[in-house]
Design an enzyme around this catalytic site. Structure first.
Site, PDB file in Angstrom:
ATOM      1  N   GLU A  18       0.831  -1.210   0.000  1.00 51.32           N
ATOM      2  CA  GLU A  18       0.000   0.000   0.000  1.00 51.32           C
ATOM      3  C   GLU A  18       0.862   1.256   0.000  1.00 51.32           C
ATOM      4  O   GLU A  18       0.569   2.226  -0.692  1.00 51.32           O
ATOM      5  CB  GLU A  18      -0.924  -0.013   1.223  1.00 51.32           C
ATOM      6  N   ASP A 222     -11.482  -9.605   3.206  1.00 48.86           N
ATOM      7  CA  ASP A 222     -12.005 -10.931   3.542  1.00 48.86           C
ATOM      8  C   ASP A 222     -13.130 -10.749   4.542  1.00 48.86           C
ATOM      9  O   ASP A 222     -13.429  -9.624   4.965  1.00 48.86           O
ATOM     10  CB  ASP A 222     -10.886 -11.810   4.131  1.00 48.86           C
TER      11      ASP A 222
END
Length: 264
Positions: A18, A222
């Site tokens: 990121e 998730d």
């Protein structure tokens, strides 16, 4: 007499993928190493920023926040990255913008109520409303066309046809929640929690102590269940990193130019 340069905004992520996406867009980055971390000073969309990899977990996040506030005198901290969805409507590929944050593994009972930070009388720390609204608006624009954002292959692989934005409680703890039993327990004990991660609430507590605005925006990677480990690395590289760059970039681009007053 020269005016002091405007204070930077801190852009923080826990994982390298990121941060790398943000750094690639900072042409004038300068590295400063403090407390074993590389802090990258530069500009993004015309705004002075400090980008840093906090590392994973609450202690690492708190150390990073303290250095940002003491050494770099940042005017706000924005944390970006991934989280596991808890609320039934929070699905993979959605974005959660925190309105408040809580440490789900903090329990000093019976001396203090469960989740309450001892001697502070607080269990939930508010995220900055204005920054949160800006990040949510940026997410709404970016997610209108997920194919343009992450590509057809990623959209098909992760089922990202209609990602949504959620605002609410984000919970943090020093464990990767990766079983259905754990996520079910969190939903039972904290029914308004939208998602779970490992850094945000600790950083929010430090910012509260310093009186500096904090915001957190998380991409759901998730469902914090037995399948949480599946394709995690691919999701971070192909989806979350692009979400983070697009959202942070759009939010910064919408801010007044450095040195200009904000609109009222």
């Amino acid at each position: 007499m020269h005016a002091a340069p405007p204070a930077p905004v801190a852009i923080v992520a826990a994982m390298h993928e990121e941060l790398a996406a943000v750094l690639a867009q900072m042409p004038d980055e300068q590295r400063v190493r403090v407390a074993g971390r590389d802090f990258w000073l530069g500009h993004l969309h015309g705004q002075p920023v400090v980008a840093v990899l906090s590392r994973i977990g609450k202690v690492a996040a708190a150390v990073t926040a303290a250095v940002l506030l003491e050494r770099f005198r940042v005017r706000a901290i924005v944390f970006t990255g991934v989280a596991g969805g808890l609320a039934p409507a929070v699905r993979v590929g959605d974005v959660v913008v925190a309105t408040e944050l809580l440490q789900h593994d903090l329990d000093a009972s019976p001396i203090f109520p469960k989740y309450e930070v001892p001697l502070m009388g607080l269990s939930r720390f508010a995220a900055d409303r204005a920054i949160g609204e800006g990040l949510a608006a940026a997410a709404a624009l970016a997610l209108r066309d997920p194919v343009a954002l992450v590509g057809r292959a990623a959209v098909d692989a992760f089922g990202l046809a209609s990602p949504r934005i959620h605002r609410g409680l984000l919970v943090s703890g020093d464990r990767f929640v990766a079983t259905s039993a754990e996520s079910d327990a969190l939903r039972r004990d904290l029914p308004d929690a939208l998602a779970v991660e490992m850094e945000g609430a600790a950083m929010a507590q430090v910012c509260h102590d310093y009186g500096v605005p904090f915001a957190a925006v998380r991409t759901i990677s998730d469902r914090a269940d037995d399948a949480a480990h599946g394709d995690f690395a691919r999701f971070v590289a192909e989806v979350a990193s692009r979400y983070s760059l697009a959202l942070i970039g759009a939010w910064l681009a919408a801010q007044p130019a450095a040195g200009e007053p904000a609109a009222t």
